[in-house]
Design a protein around this motif. Structure first.
Motif, short mmCIF file in Angstrom:
data_model
loop_
_atom_site.label_atom_id
_atom_site.label_comp_id
_atom_site.label_asym_id
_atom_site.label_seq_id
_atom_site.Cartn_x
_atom_site.Cartn_y
_atom_site.Cartn_z
N ILE A 135 -1.36 2.99 3.86
CA ILE A 135 -1.85 1.50 3.86
C ILE A 135 -0.69 0.81 5.08
CG2 ILE A 135 -1.82 -0.68 2.61
CD1 ILE A 135 -2.60 0.77 -0.01
N ARG A 136 0.70 1.28 4.97
CA ARG A 136 1.27 0.60 5.86
C ARG A 136 0.89 0.82 7.40
NH1 ARG A 136 5.50 0.41 2.20
NH2 ARG A 136 5.77 -1.54 1.31
N LYS A 137 0.72 2.20 7.72
CA LYS A 137 0.31 2.74 8.74
C LYS A 137 -1.13 2.10 9.37
CE LYS A 137 -0.12 7.23 9.30
NZ LYS A 137 0.16 8.40 8.83
N LYS A 138 -1.96 2.25 8.53
CA LYS A 138 -3.51 1.62 8.76
C LYS A 138 -3.52 0.25 8.89
CE LYS A 138 -6.34 5.30 7.70
NZ LYS A 138 -7.51 5.51 8.52
N VAL A 139 -2.88 -0.84 8.36
CA VAL A 139 -2.80 -1.79 8.44
C VAL A 139 -2.16 -2.39 9.90
CG1 VAL A 139 -1.77 -4.30 7.90
CG2 VAL A 139 -2.98 -2.75 5.95
#
Ligand code: TRP
Ligand code: SF4
Length: 335
Positions: free
Chosen positions: A219-223
């Motif tokens: 999630i952190r990477k995608k955001v």
């Protein structure tokens, strides 16, 4: 109205098992479906025959994807005790009614269907010039009328299929003279569409999706990779939250923070990195419950099988009754 359902209207909707579901599916469908359970008698289907029509070259994936979709359904709050959660291929009557309704469907209606024309033009990595794919909306009509569903919660892209279903029903009803089948109505979702991280339509094929099952790191990477206001290049540039997808996500998942976020963006009180870090935290929290429930379900394969068996049983009971009526009206199955 149907006494067996306590006078509640009936809903049916379905999803093709093409993999894990993402935030677009959650906002555009599952969250609405979950809420509808309070007021309607609901049937939610994993449309594996519809998947086979375009994925027949790699059939091995369909069963595994159907399992993923069932897990996503349940972990996002579709309740197998209240709603009927089932897999299309477990209820034989879908195939049977599809064949009957296909007799009442002129080929021209299917060839003119805008979704068909578009897919034939755009789906270049698969060969969908098969007999079944042309009839995709006929099977979808069968899915719906098999359960005498009044309302079908779908996105706008499905409206041509609903219109076709209504036309087939009208033709069947008028030619058999019994008005046995119910003309279904689309129930459009009010939530605006959630775009992918690159601002295109959220889709696995663009790899711009955030899965409901994504872990915190993903999630952190995608955001972090989300496209923001293109005019905001340096940390002290002021931003334009109205054109920023990140701000749209705040509106969707943390509406109470959206004004403050927009203000801090416009005044450059915080940078995009801060803004995204906060959004990632919010999404991780938002998806915590589905993630925990998924872990429980994955650890309990018998429970998944039991949900499917129960769904097939309850759906089958309704479907058998409709088929009995349809066969009597069309002169099939004896005299
Ligand atoms: N065609 C739908 C989609 O791609 C899936 C589907 C199959 C469906 N059968 C259905 C939706 C019946 C609603 C009702 O999203
Ligand atoms: Fe978008 Fe937030 Fe950056 Fe503003 S601060 S441009 S809302 S990511």
């Amino acid at each position: 109205m149907d006494d067996a359902t306590g006078g509640r209207k009936r809903i049916l909707s379905g999803m093709r098992p093409t993999g894990r579901l993402h935030l677009g599916n959650l906002v555009g469908a599952l969250a609405n479906w979950r809420a509808l359970q309070d007021d309607y008698d609901c049937f939610f289907m994993i449309a594996d025959y519809h998947a086979l029509m375009s994925e027949y070259e790699s059939p091995g994936a369909i069963a595994a994807n159907a399992r993923e979709v069932l897990i996503d359904f349940v972990s996002c709050g579709l309740d197998p005790a209240r709603s009927v959660l089932f897999r299309q291929s477990d209820v034989l009557q879908h195939a049977e009614l599809h064949l009957v309704l296909s007799c009442y469907t002129p080929i021209g209606w299917l060839e003119r269907c805008p979704t068909y024309k578009e897919q034939i033009k755009e789906l270049k990595n698969r060969d969908i010039h098969n007999y079944a794919f042309l009839g995709y909306p006929v099977l979808q009509a069968a899915d719906i009328v098999l359960y005498k569903a009044n309302l079908v919660p779908v996105g706008e892209d499905q409206l041509p299929h609903l219109e076709l279903a209504r036309e087939v029903v009208r033709r069947f009803n008028s030619l058999t003279g019994a008005h046995a089948l119910i003309e279904p109505q689309a129930k459009l979702t009010s939530s605006p569409r959630l775009l992918g991280t690159d601002r295109r339509k959220m889709s696995k094929s663009y790899r711009n999706q955030i899965d409901i099952a994504a872990d915190a790191e993903t999630i952190r990477k995608k955001v972090g990779s989300m496209i923001t206001d293109p005019k905001r290049i340096r940390r002290d540039d002021v931003g334009h939250p109205d054109v920023c997808n990140v701000c749209q996500y705040y509106k969707t998942f943390a509406a109470d923070e959206a004004d403050e976020v927009a203000e801090k963006c416009r005044t450059a009180a915080w940078g995009c990195t801060d803004c995204k870090a906060r959004l990632a935290d919010l999404l991780i929290e938002h998806l915590r419950e589905p993630r925990d429930r998924r872990a429980e379900l994955e650890a309990d394969p018998d429970r998944l099988q039991a949900i499917l068996a129960d769904g097939a049983e309850r759906a089958g009971a309704v479907a058998r009754e409709t088929l009995r009526e349809v066969k009597a009206l069309t002169g099939l199955g004896g005299w």
